[in-house]
Motif scaffolding. Sequence first.
Motif, PDB file in Angstrom:
ATOM      1  N   LEU A 162      -1.898  -9.592   3.702  1.00 35.37           N
ATOM      2  CA  LEU A 162      -0.499  -9.175   3.818  1.00 35.37           C
ATOM      3  C   LEU A 162       0.240  -9.385   2.494  1.00 35.37           C
ATOM      4  N   ILE A 163      -0.060 -10.477   1.810  1.00 35.42           N
ATOM      5  CA  ILE A 163       0.575 -10.730   0.516  1.00 35.42           C
ATOM      6  C   ILE A 163       0.123  -9.688  -0.505  1.00 35.42           C
ATOM      7  N   GLN A 164      -1.143  -9.285  -0.452  1.00 39.97           N
ATOM      8  CA  GLN A 164      -1.612  -8.218  -1.339  1.00 39.97           C
ATOM      9  C   GLN A 164      -0.896  -6.904  -1.011  1.00 39.97           C
ATOM     10  N   TYR A 165      -0.686  -6.658   0.273  1.00 36.96           N
ATOM     11  CA  TYR A 165       0.073  -5.480   0.699  1.00 36.96           C
ATOM     12  C   TYR A 165       1.486  -5.542   0.128  1.00 36.96           C
ATOM     13  N   ASN A 166       2.068  -6.749   0.148  1.00 35.79           N
ATOM     14  CA  ASN A 166       3.381  -7.002  -0.421  1.00 35.79           C
ATOM     15  C   ASN A 166       3.389  -6.616  -1.901  1.00 35.79           C
ATOM     16  N   LEU A 167       2.384  -7.071  -2.638  1.00 36.48           N
ATOM     17  CA  LEU A 167       2.276  -6.734  -4.059  1.00 36.48           C
ATOM     18  C   LEU A 167       2.199  -5.235  -4.265  1.00 36.48           C
ATOM     19  N   ASP A 168       1.385  -4.575  -3.466  1.00 40.91           N
ATOM     20  CA  ASP A 168       1.240  -3.119  -3.599  1.00 40.91           C
ATOM     21  C   ASP A 168       2.567  -2.410  -3.335  1.00 40.91           C
ATOM     22  N   GLN A 169       3.349  -2.926  -2.384  1.00 42.41           N
ATOM     23  CA  GLN A 169       4.659  -2.341  -2.115  1.00 42.41           C
ATOM     24  C   GLN A 169       5.602  -2.547  -3.297  1.00 42.41           C
ATOM     25  N   TYR A 170       5.652  -3.774  -3.798  1.00 42.59           N
ATOM     26  CA  TYR A 170       6.568  -4.085  -4.892  1.00 42.59           C
ATOM     27  C   TYR A 170       6.206  -3.367  -6.187  1.00 42.59           C
ATOM     28  N   LYS A 171       4.929  -3.091  -6.391  1.00 41.30           N
ATOM     29  CA  LYS A 171       4.522  -2.393  -7.618  1.00 41.30           C
ATOM     30  C   LYS A 171       5.056  -0.968  -7.669  1.00 41.30           C
ATOM     31  N   GLN A 172       5.519  -0.464  -6.535  1.00 41.56           N
ATOM     32  CA  GLN A 172       6.109   0.877  -6.510  1.00 41.56           C
ATOM     33  C   GLN A 172       7.334   0.968  -7.404  1.00 41.56           C
ATOM     34  N   ILE A 173       7.892  -0.192  -7.754  1.00 43.36           N
ATOM     35  CA  ILE A 173       9.076  -0.208  -8.600  1.00 43.36           C
ATOM     36  C   ILE A 173       8.802   0.462  -9.938  1.00 43.36           C
ATOM     37  N   PHE A 174       7.550   0.417 -10.372  1.00 44.90           N
ATOM     38  CA  PHE A 174       7.197   0.998 -11.668  1.00 44.90           C
ATOM     39  C   PHE A 174       6.787   2.463 -11.546  1.00 44.90           C
ATOM     40  N   SER A 175       6.763   2.978 -10.319  1.00 42.02           N
ATOM     41  CA  SER A 175       6.422   4.389 -10.107  1.00 42.02           C
ATOM     42  C   SER A 175       7.676   5.238 -10.278  1.00 42.02           C
ATOM     43  N   ILE A 176       7.836   5.759 -11.457  1.00 40.29           N
ATOM     44  CA  ILE A 176       8.992   6.591 -11.771  1.00 40.29           C
ATOM     45  C   ILE A 176       8.519   8.037 -11.830  1.00 40.29           C
ATOM     46  N   ALA A 177       9.168   8.889 -11.075  1.00 37.92           N
ATOM     47  CA  ALA A 177       8.790  10.314 -11.075  1.00 37.92           C
ATOM     48  C   ALA A 177       8.929  10.881 -12.485  1.00 37.92           C
ATOM     49  N   HIS A 178       7.906  11.597 -12.918  1.00 38.67           N
ATOM     50  CA  HIS A 178       7.886  12.267 -14.226  1.00 38.67           C
ATOM     51  C   HIS A 178       8.126  11.291 -15.374  1.00 38.67           C
TER      52      HIS A 178
END
Length: 198
Positions: A60-76
């Motif tokens: 679950l904590i790894q899932y948490n990390l994967d969710q939070y890493k979305q912050i660096f997913s900037i379109a284009h």
Amino acid sequence: MAKQSIAEIRKKEILSTFYEVAKVEGLENTSFAKIAQKLEIQPSLIVHYFKNRDELILALIQYNLDQYKQIFSIAHADDLSHQEHLNKVLDKLFSLDWNELYDDGVYYSCYTLIFRHPEIKGKFKDLHLELRSGLKTILEQCTKAGFLAIEDPATVAHQVYNLLDGTYYFVSMLDVKADQEKYLQQSKTLAKKLIGLH
């Protein structure tokens, strides 16, 4: 893209259900039986994929990390200048959008376990170091491009995340959305000063 195995799909399904039940019931009240009931399966099937509750929490904590890493997913992102990319990341970091990527109640319930479980503590440490590393990389790129003049991007990234952690801790206590957004904006302004953005 590699095709996912049935086991990987099933593990993700169990994990996402664990998260959903924990959001409603609280982490401390979420059992294999409740997860199994929601999935309409036998609890023994969960044990087939996760030996015990601690193993499930680590996942679950790894899932948490994967969710939070979305912050660096900037379109284009490739089409943006370093300055635009950094500003978009800061906008996302200090926004309710990022706060809504993962339930605070589940996050802090998991966090309390670091005081009793060294492995969970290590997982949380890895989570935070990876997020800081992502920001450090962006700061390094901006410095290399001549947009910023930061001598130690790693230290600045830590400072920004220390500010961010305190900000979200306090924001979770505010009930009015306008107050939350105001406090986030104040913290973002301070983060920009730490970075050297004007």
